[in-house]
Enzyme design. Sequence first.
Site, PDB file in Angstrom:
ATOM      1  N   ASP A 147      -2.782  14.309   6.846  1.00  0.00           N
ATOM      2  CA  ASP A 147      -2.255  13.060   6.295  1.00  0.00           C
ATOM      3  C   ASP A 147      -1.034  13.238   5.397  1.00  0.00           C
ATOM      4  OD1 ASP A 147      -2.062  10.412   5.774  1.00  0.00           O
ATOM      5  OD2 ASP A 147      -3.763  10.279   4.423  1.00  0.00           O
ATOM      6  N   ARG A 176      -2.112   3.648  17.000  1.00  0.00           N
ATOM      7  CA  ARG A 176      -2.115   4.838  16.138  1.00  0.00           C
ATOM      8  C   ARG A 176      -3.252   5.802  16.473  1.00  0.00           C
ATOM      9  NH1 ARG A 176      -2.559   4.069  10.497  1.00  0.00           N
ATOM     10  NH2 ARG A 176      -0.817   5.335   9.824  1.00  0.00           N
ATOM     11  N   GLU A 191       0.853  -1.187   0.000  1.00  0.00           N
ATOM     12  CA  GLU A 191       0.000   0.000   0.000  1.00  0.00           C
ATOM     13  C   GLU A 191       0.889   1.236   0.000  1.00  0.00           C
ATOM     14  OE1 GLU A 191      -3.429  -0.387   2.370  1.00  0.00           O
ATOM     15  OE2 GLU A 191      -3.818   1.769   2.502  1.00  0.00           O
ATOM     16  N   ARG A 192       0.647   2.113  -0.947  1.00  0.00           N
ATOM     17  CA  ARG A 192       1.459   3.330  -1.135  1.00  0.00           C
ATOM     18  C   ARG A 192       2.916   2.986  -1.408  1.00  0.00           C
ATOM     19  NH1 ARG A 192      -3.158   5.524  -2.288  1.00  0.00           N
ATOM     20  NH2 ARG A 192      -4.584   5.533  -0.520  1.00  0.00           N
ATOM     21  N   GLU A 225       5.037   9.736  13.581  1.00  0.00           N
ATOM     22  CA  GLU A 225       5.035   8.909  12.374  1.00  0.00           C
ATOM     23  C   GLU A 225       5.205   9.798  11.151  1.00  0.00           C
ATOM     24  OE1 GLU A 225       1.679   6.184  12.041  1.00  0.00           O
ATOM     25  OE2 GLU A 225       1.763   6.230   9.861  1.00  0.00           O
ATOM     26  N   LYS A 263      -3.894  -0.146  14.032  1.00  0.00           N
ATOM     27  CA  LYS A 263      -4.751   0.900  13.464  1.00  0.00           C
ATOM     28  C   LYS A 263      -6.174   0.471  13.781  1.00  0.00           C
ATOM     29  CE  LYS A 263      -6.145   2.856   8.964  1.00  0.00           C
ATOM     30  NZ  LYS A 263      -5.785   3.002   7.534  1.00  0.00           N
ATOM     31  N   TRP A 301     -13.144  13.071   2.009  1.00  0.00           N
ATOM     32  CA  TRP A 301     -12.320  12.471   0.964  1.00  0.00           C
ATOM     33  C   TRP A 301     -12.234  13.388  -0.261  1.00  0.00           C
ATOM     34  CZ3 TRP A 301     -14.122   6.601   1.106  1.00  0.00           C
ATOM     35  CH2 TRP A 301     -13.490   5.990   2.195  1.00  0.00           C
ATOM     36  N   GLU A 303     -10.645   4.535   9.217  1.00  0.00           N
ATOM     37  CA  GLU A 303     -10.820   4.149   7.815  1.00  0.00           C
ATOM     38  C   GLU A 303     -11.341   2.722   7.683  1.00  0.00           C
ATOM     39  OE1 GLU A 303      -6.967   5.080   6.031  1.00  0.00           O
ATOM     40  OE2 GLU A 303      -7.666   7.120   5.670  1.00  0.00           O
ATOM     41  N   GLU A 340       3.597   9.185  -0.946  1.00  0.00           N
ATOM     42  CA  GLU A 340       2.221   9.054  -1.407  1.00  0.00           C
ATOM     43  C   GLU A 340       1.678  10.373  -1.960  1.00  0.00           C
ATOM     44  OE1 GLU A 340      -0.377   7.766   1.749  1.00  0.00           O
ATOM     45  OE2 GLU A 340      -2.209   8.180   0.601  1.00  0.00           O
ATOM     46  N   ASN A 349      -3.270  -1.631   7.719  1.00  0.00           N
ATOM     47  CA  ASN A 349      -4.566  -2.217   7.350  1.00  0.00           C
ATOM     48  C   ASN A 349      -4.312  -3.723   7.323  1.00  0.00           C
ATOM     49  OD1 ASN A 349      -5.832   0.323   6.965  1.00  0.00           O
ATOM     50  ND2 ASN A 349      -4.784   0.506   5.008  1.00  0.00           N
ATOM     51  N   LYS A 403       0.674  10.911  13.522  1.00  0.00           N
ATOM     52  CA  LYS A 403       1.281  11.377  12.271  1.00  0.00           C
ATOM     53  C   LYS A 403       1.854  12.775  12.452  1.00  0.00           C
ATOM     54  CE  LYS A 403      -1.218   8.564   8.940  1.00  0.00           C
ATOM     55  NZ  LYS A 403      -1.970   8.490   7.672  1.00  0.00           N
TER      56      LYS A 403
HETATM   57  C1  BDP Z   1      -3.302   7.314   4.254  1.00  0.00           C
HETATM   58  C2  BDP Z   1      -3.192   6.337   3.139  1.00  0.00           C
HETATM   59  C3  BDP Z   1      -3.803   5.006   3.432  1.00  0.00           C
HETATM   60  C4  BDP Z   1      -3.350   4.522   4.792  1.00  0.00           C
HETATM   61  C5  BDP Z   1      -3.663   5.557   5.843  1.00  0.00           C
HETATM   62  C6  BDP Z   1      -3.091   5.212   7.199  1.00  0.00           C
HETATM   63  O1  BDP Z   1      -3.817   6.908   2.006  1.00  0.00           O
HETATM   64  O2  BDP Z   1      -3.420   4.131   2.409  1.00  0.00           O
HETATM   65  O3  BDP Z   1      -3.939   3.315   5.117  1.00  0.00           O
HETATM   66  O4  BDP Z   1      -3.106   6.787   5.507  1.00  0.00           O
HETATM   67  O5  BDP Z   1      -2.084   5.809   7.547  1.00  0.00           O
HETATM   68  O6  BDP Z   1      -2.244   8.197   4.074  1.00  0.00           O
HETATM   69  O7  BDP Z   1      -3.632   4.386   7.905  1.00  0.00           O
END
Ligand code: BDP
Length: 680
Positions: free
Chosen positions: A361, A320, A164-165, A383, A284, A527, A288, A389, A207, A356
């Site tokens: 983000d 987190r 992912e990313r 973080e 996490k 979003w 989301e 990304e 995730n 973060k």
């Molecule tokens: C966002 C990303 C996503 C991550 C999320 C995270 O788009 O893919 O799952 O953060 O940090 O930046 O959990």
Amino acid sequence: MGFARGERVRMMIARLCALSLIATSLFCAAAAHAEDGYRLWLRNAPLADAAQHKSATVTLIGSDSPTARLARDELQRGLAELRLASTAAITLRKLATPAQREGAFRVNGAKISSASDIGLLYGAFALLRELGQGKPLASIKLDEAPAYTLRMLNHWDDPDGHVERGYAGRSIFDWWHLPDRVDVRMTDYARANASVGINGVVINNVNARAMMLEPRYIAKAKALADRFRPWGIRVYVSARFSAPRDIGGLTTADPLDPAVRAWWKAKTDELYAAIPDFGGFLVKANSEGQPGPQDYGRSHADGANMLAAAIGARGVVIWRAFVYAAENKEDRAKQAFTEFQPLDGKFASNVIVQVKNGPIDFQPREPFHPLFGAMPKTQLAIEFQITKEYLGFASHLAFLAPLFEEVLDADTGRGGTVAEKVSAIAGVANTGSDRNWTGSDFDQANWYAFGRLAWNPRLPSDQIAREWAALTFSRDPAFLRAVVPMMLGSREAVVDYMTPLGLAHVMGTGHHYGPAPWVADLDRPEWNPVYYHRADRDGIGFDRTGTGSDALAQYAPDVAKRLLADEELLLWFRHVPWDYRMSSGRTLWEELPRRYDRGVATVDRMGVTWAEQAPHIDAQRHRAVADFLKIQAHEARWWRDASLAYWSAISGRALPPGHAAPTHPLNWYQAQRFPEAPGQ
Ligand code: BDP
């Protein structure tokens, strides 16, 4: 009688193939010696020619552990590769005196000492780093201890190999063949991490799949842990909160349910039986769509403390704070603070809340997260995202040390800087299966910078850039004079052409590739880019002052004042008219295109600067960087044009004089689709 025509053709093809096979293998043999980026900053490029080369001896005293032996081997290898011009006798001495911080070391010319084995290894790498920049052995004096005990990479890697990313190929971990086959690359990966002091690795995506906790995957994690251990690296696993239901046969994952607690305790014991130095869990939760304690009416502290009890003194739970909910009408930038700050003091002592760097983000620029300094009774980790990304993936050159530094150095107004208010540091990894590890050569610098700052958050970005560029490419002063400033200005260029003056989250839907400030039709309000910029005919920006969401009030009052006055964050905190007067005397509408143009111009200059470096760099890496800079130049223009076309349409204003019109009409930009963009 001759061969039939068809047969002759077949034989000719066979002969050609044989010839080309020889040619290919010759080429491959040559290519193996070419610079392909695999050796990162650990190239140890020769300081002297072979004729001048003098011998070096390394003596190890006081320890014979696998880690201490690695330190000795690393020095032997490094010194041989560096080819010192004078004889060197290096001693590595493990001291009997305990109580230094784990990993601390001293270097005094040819003498390296430490109270820990891992300190000897760090000292060996530090000495080689200094020598590699051309410093004379006798002049090297270091006395270092890491600022944080936990310096950790977070991999967002899935068991199927997708990242992912991720913009550097597939997962760096060969999940499918683990545990029976542990790629040699795992040693090189651990070595690279150890060389900059990274000592923890979360091996899977936040995730998380519950299968990561099944015996089959525990065996894989164990194989990695065994390989990483001598390099001082502990393995952590992202845990899915609903695992007791998903794989444990329970009907609930309620953290206060005794059966759930017993399940986690047993699972944790199973992990420690396989991996005695297992680091712990990263979680996490309720973010989301991920499951979490709130699914059962419990708090984040209830969830974290339940896992912390299962782990006990053996490790940590990293929980987190990246939470926001669609149902919640509150400004997304406020939600993590609202949720977590009242829980200060409620977390067990082996819980670390990971926050973060900014409240939204990983944007090209954000103010620091208001939770830093606001939870004095809780251990916090910061973080960062090393993978880019939101900063152009691997194709854009953006050196992130200035971003990291800006956040770490920020005064929280609550008795210290962000760096002083955290006790651990994490970076979302940018490594993958690509031969050069990070997709582009310059993204190696971000891995390096993260490690260096995790070790010492006070290191200035220009020192980090200089070290990295000298070790990775060339220690030639002319090269460094050109390339270090180019690196230092590169992140600001991205801010300029993507999100100037405090704009944020205007990237394309889902993949976050390219400009899409017009998007307004996604399911969840936060979003949509329009949620963040709020532009209309009269003005632009998110009012986060008292007349708006008042996110500003989450900061200490003096800091709030400073943030409000910072024009680089203007549209993050304020909604202003297009004619708003900037400190430059220009209106906002006049200032905006200047920023976009400045970003594009900087990227163009980077292309020229890099082209001039050809004499200093091997052809393969020079070419690869040049190609990416071409993509970046093209995409910077795209960002500029699409953004200005949209702001112009929405404000009903023509571009101020002196700025070129966008290449295409707005609807052309709006019609672009990239469903195949990587990393989603
Ligand atoms: C966002 C990303 C996503 C991550 C999320 C995270 O788009 O893919 O799952 O953060 O940090 O930046 O959990």
